[in-house]
Design a protein around this motif. Sequence first.
Motif, short mmCIF file in Angstrom:
data_model
loop_
_atom_site.label_atom_id
_atom_site.label_comp_id
_atom_site.label_asym_id
_atom_site.label_seq_id
_atom_site.Cartn_x
_atom_site.Cartn_y
_atom_site.Cartn_z
N TYR A 127 0.96 -1.34 -9.16
CA TYR A 127 2.05 -1.26 -10.03
C TYR A 127 1.91 -2.45 -11.37
O TYR A 127 2.48 -2.84 -12.19
N CYS A 128 0.33 -2.82 -10.94
CA CYS A 128 -0.20 -4.32 -12.61
C CYS A 128 -1.59 -4.02 -12.78
O CYS A 128 -1.82 -4.91 -13.39
N THR A 129 -1.56 -2.56 -12.85
CA THR A 129 -3.20 -1.88 -13.42
C THR A 129 -2.82 -1.02 -14.21
O THR A 129 -1.99 0.20 -13.93
N LYS A 189 -0.91 2.25 -12.46
CA LYS A 189 0.77 2.51 -13.23
C LYS A 189 0.17 4.23 -13.51
O LYS A 189 1.77 4.69 -13.35
N LEU A 249 6.43 -7.05 -5.76
CA LEU A 249 5.80 -6.49 -7.02
C LEU A 249 5.77 -8.15 -7.07
O LEU A 249 5.88 -8.76 -8.21
N ALA A 266 3.49 -11.82 -9.48
CA ALA A 266 3.16 -11.75 -10.04
C ALA A 266 2.39 -12.54 -10.01
O ALA A 266 1.23 -13.26 -9.84
N THR A 315 2.83 -9.84 -15.99
CA THR A 315 3.18 -8.29 -14.19
C THR A 315 4.73 -8.46 -13.76
O THR A 315 5.83 -9.33 -14.60
N THR A 333 7.45 -7.63 -12.21
CA THR A 333 8.19 -7.99 -10.85
C THR A 333 9.59 -7.40 -10.19
O THR A 333 9.90 -7.40 -9.26
N LEU A 381 9.48 -1.83 -13.85
CA LEU A 381 8.18 -1.61 -13.37
C LEU A 381 9.36 0.82 -13.93
O LEU A 381 7.75 1.38 -14.66
N ASP A 429 -2.66 -2.30 -19.67
CA ASP A 429 -2.28 -3.28 -18.32
C ASP A 429 -3.16 -4.95 -19.14
O ASP A 429 -3.46 -4.65 -20.51
N GLU A 454 -1.52 -8.15 -16.44
CA GLU A 454 -0.70 -7.65 -15.63
C GLU A 454 -0.76 -8.52 -14.81
O GLU A 454 -0.19 -8.56 -13.74
N ARG A 455 -2.62 -7.81 -13.87
CA ARG A 455 -3.38 -8.43 -13.26
C ARG A 455 -4.13 -9.44 -13.76
O ARG A 455 -4.14 -10.52 -12.30
#
Length: 198
Positions: free
Chosen positions: A82-84, A88, A108, A110, A115, A117, A122, A137, A140-141
């Motif tokens: 969800y955060c790369t 994604k 999700l 943070a 990020t 969440t 998303l 990204d 976000e990660r």
Amino acid sequence: ARRVDGERWAMTLRMFNVGSRALDHLDLLAAARPIAEALSEELGETVHMGVLDGDSAVYVLKIESRYTIRMYSRVGRRMPLYCTAIGKILLAYAGNEERDALLEGVRLLAMTKNTLTTRAALDAELALIRAQGYARDNEEREENLHCIGAPIFDYTGAVVAVLSVSWPSFRYQIADEPGWIERVKSAAASISSVLGYL
């Protein structure tokens, strides 16, 4: 050399639990490596290729940046979807049911202030990714890390992997972003073409 490399990869891939898909991965790696190397040479940054494995993504290829300040990552490292950028894209091109299954039970969390969440945020991002054909990204990660990723399609039109480039914030110039996006998309399209995608 191919046999030795093949055996080494077969062992590595067994650790990824991909079993019978190992041969597909060997073809994918053979197709991707020279294109990924050329992209890294051109942009000067670290290039990764990742694939879906279970409910996360895993790096199967890494071409190191030419700079001394580099990204901590390695082949075999797993990352959340969800955060790369890689994750994604894998989510964006999955069918609705598969996406729900991949996100079921995933919190999700943070990782940074950027990020996404909520599932609504998303889902909106994933729709945008499908429309644009690439993902970003935006720290976000990890803070101070930007990535741009693009899908790699096989001859059936399925997304089998994602090509991504990573930049530390101090080398990430917004003015250069449109050109970088085109380069990443073009390199991913070249790999897709080698895999027989029309």
